[in-house]
Scaffold this motif. Structure first.
Motif, short mmCIF file in Angstrom:
data_model
loop_
_atom_site.label_atom_id
_atom_site.label_comp_id
_atom_site.label_asym_id
_atom_site.label_seq_id
_atom_site.Cartn_x
_atom_site.Cartn_y
_atom_site.Cartn_z
N GLU A 51 -0.19 2.04 20.77
CA GLU A 51 -1.00 2.95 21.57
C GLU A 51 -1.99 3.75 20.72
O GLU A 51 -3.12 4.02 21.15
CB GLU A 51 -0.10 3.90 22.37
CG GLU A 51 0.76 3.23 23.42
CD GLU A 51 -0.06 2.52 24.49
OE1 GLU A 51 -1.25 2.84 24.66
OE2 GLU A 51 0.50 1.64 25.17
N LEU A 62 -1.83 8.90 27.42
CA LEU A 62 -1.18 7.80 26.71
C LEU A 62 0.21 7.57 27.29
O LEU A 62 0.91 8.53 27.62
CB LEU A 62 -1.03 8.15 25.23
CG LEU A 62 -2.30 8.29 24.38
CD1 LEU A 62 -1.92 8.67 22.96
CD2 LEU A 62 -3.08 7.01 24.38
N TYR A 79 -4.51 3.95 27.48
CA TYR A 79 -4.43 5.21 28.21
C TYR A 79 -4.95 5.08 29.64
O TYR A 79 -5.76 4.22 29.96
CB TYR A 79 -5.21 6.30 27.47
CG TYR A 79 -6.70 6.02 27.30
CD1 TYR A 79 -7.60 6.24 28.34
CD2 TYR A 79 -7.21 5.56 26.09
CE1 TYR A 79 -8.95 6.00 28.19
CE2 TYR A 79 -8.56 5.31 25.93
CZ TYR A 79 -9.43 5.53 26.99
OH TYR A 79 -10.76 5.28 26.83
#
Length: 467
Positions: free
Chosen positions: A400, A393, A2
């Motif tokens: 992720e 993100l 992120y």
């Protein structure tokens, strides 16, 4: 990983009373953070007690065992029922909520590519349990029972009820419908081998048990790439432990949360995801924070109470009432916004009703609207001097999500060092289990029951309030 935007905690933006002099603070804490990261890395390399989770995914045999099992049972079950509760199980549920397609359990078998629906039995409400059981064909169900040490009476009771139901409807072959995930040497492991259940054994020194077969098995059974998930976790851990504060998102978020709590009296953490698939992530994080960072004694055995309340929300759904509370309620909150740069799809708003006041929305996309709402929220918070940071993100995928969850877990660990507390020892939870076991007649808890009854008798002897 992120992107981090901490602009709105700067004292130049929200004032010195509630904001932070970031240049001074980062410089002042830089060496301390470096020392903390080095100590964590040293414990990771030695596989130190409670730090084993930092080596998650490196044991290739476990990953292969999980994948082989998922391949073997593919198409045999229509429903998976995860039996257990606590932070670990909620982490599994929140990650699956993020990674499975929306409305997964409502989709037909073909739309799920022959992968099963998944449910979580966390609560002991008998009405819910009984009604849920009536809706499922046990012959097409797989129960995954997970518990660290069998100390949790709720999880073990649900396990025993599931066993009875399976035996009643299936008979001797019910064992193929029971899967156990537990730590090495536990009572549950002993039961699994005695009863003939498939069992995945979790190392005892993990600390955070989410980073184990507990999460990998349900993910693999539902068709999620556990290799990508593990890759995100490993990269986040490596990046965090090998970078100094100035280039370290995880350490920066941990420090900001710590500083706002200790120096600006922001006792409440508000987490606001602007993607519905991330809806459960704040609740998992709040479980993690409240369980690991609420202590009244330091490692040096000094009375130094610490703790933080987490408030869970969902961006566009809760922002009206939540904003009123955050903006005009007590200024005791630190706000973390979670955004997604690219959704898997988008939707253009039709250009209808141009002759009315809502015509301006036509031609915009839902992503544009989401971004506008986030910026409006941030600006409103700035106007009221409310500190807030934003995590963005790139997209929602196994890599992720793994990276985000590892970063959040590491952030909690870093904060425990800043608070000088042990995040893995939870005496109050153990005390509660003692009280439960004593009331239910467990052998060896007679003294606890006597003490409990004496306290209750003293309380009931208090005079009644005057009417």
């Amino acid at each position: 990983m992120y992107k981090l935007d901490y602009t709105n905690v700067r004292q130049e933006v929200i004032g010195a009373e509630h904001g932070i002099d970031l240049d001074f603070t980062f410089s002042n804490y830089s060496q301390k953070i470096t020392n903390i990261l080095q100590e964590i890395k040293t414990k990771q390399e030695s596989n130190y007690q409670n730090y084993g989770w930092l080596n998650f995914g490196k044991e290739k045999d476990i990953v292969k065992e999980v994948l082989d099992y998922a391949k073997m049972v593919k198409g045999k079950f229509e429903d998976i029922l995860v039996v257990g509760n606590g932070t670990t199980v909620f982490g599994v549920e929140s990650s699956l909520k993020a990674l499975l397609r929306p409305f997964w359990n409502q989709r037909c078998k073909d739309e799920r590519d022959d992968f099963p629906r998944i449910h979580f039995l966390k609560y002991i409400d008998p009405d819910t349990i009984n009604e849920f059981a009536r809706t499922k064909d046990m012959k097409k169900c797989l129960f995954i029972v997970t518990s660290k040490d069998c100390a949790n009476p709720s999880a073990m009771s649900l396990f025993m009820i599931a066993k009875r139901r399976l035996e009643y409807e299936i008979g001797e072959n019910y064992r193929m419908h029971m899967l156990v995930v537990t730590v090495q040497g536990s009572v549950l492991e002993q039961i699994a081998y005695q009863e003939g259940y498939k069992c995945f054994v979790v190392p005892e020194n993990l600390g955070f048990n989410f980073y184990s077969s507990v999460s990998l098995v349900p993910m693999a059974l539902c068709g999620i790439s556990i290799e990508e998930f593990i890759g995100g976790i490993q990269d986040a851990i490596k990046s965090t432990l090998n970078n100094r504060l100035i280039n370290n998102n995880t350490a920066q978020v941990a420090l900001l949360h710590h500083y706002l709590r200790t120096q600006r009296n922001k006792y409440i953490t508000v987490i606001i995801p602007y993607a519905e698939r991330l809806l459960l992530m704040p609740k998992w994080f709040s479980y993690l924070v409240e369980e690991t960072l609420s202590r009244d004694m330091s490692k040096d055995n000094e009375y130094a109470p610490h703790g933080q309340i987490c408030y869970n929300s969902q961006g566009s759904g809760d922002q009206r009432s939540l904003l009123q509370m955050m903006a005009e309620g007590p200024n005791d909150k630190q706000i973390t916004i979670i955004n997604v740069e690219r959704f898997n799809s988008d939707n253009a708003i039709p250009e209808y009703f141009k002759y009315t006041s809502i015509g301006y929305l036509g031609g915009k996309t839902l992503t544009e609207l989401t971004n506008a709402e986030i910026e409006a929220l941030k600006m409103t918070l700035i106007d009221k001097q409310r500190p807030n940071i934003t995590l963005t993100l790139p997209e929602i995928n196994p890599y992720e999500i793994g990276s985000l969850m590892a970063s959040m877990s590491l952030g909690v660990l870093i904060k425990s060092y800043l608070y000088n507390i042990d995040p893995f020892h939870m005496p109050q939870l153990e005390q509660m289990y003692d009280y439960i076991c004593a009331q239910l007649g467990r052998y060896g808890y007679e003294h606890t029951l006597e003490s409990m009854r004496a306290k209750q008798a003293m309380f009931t002897a208090l005079p009644a309030l005057l009417e």
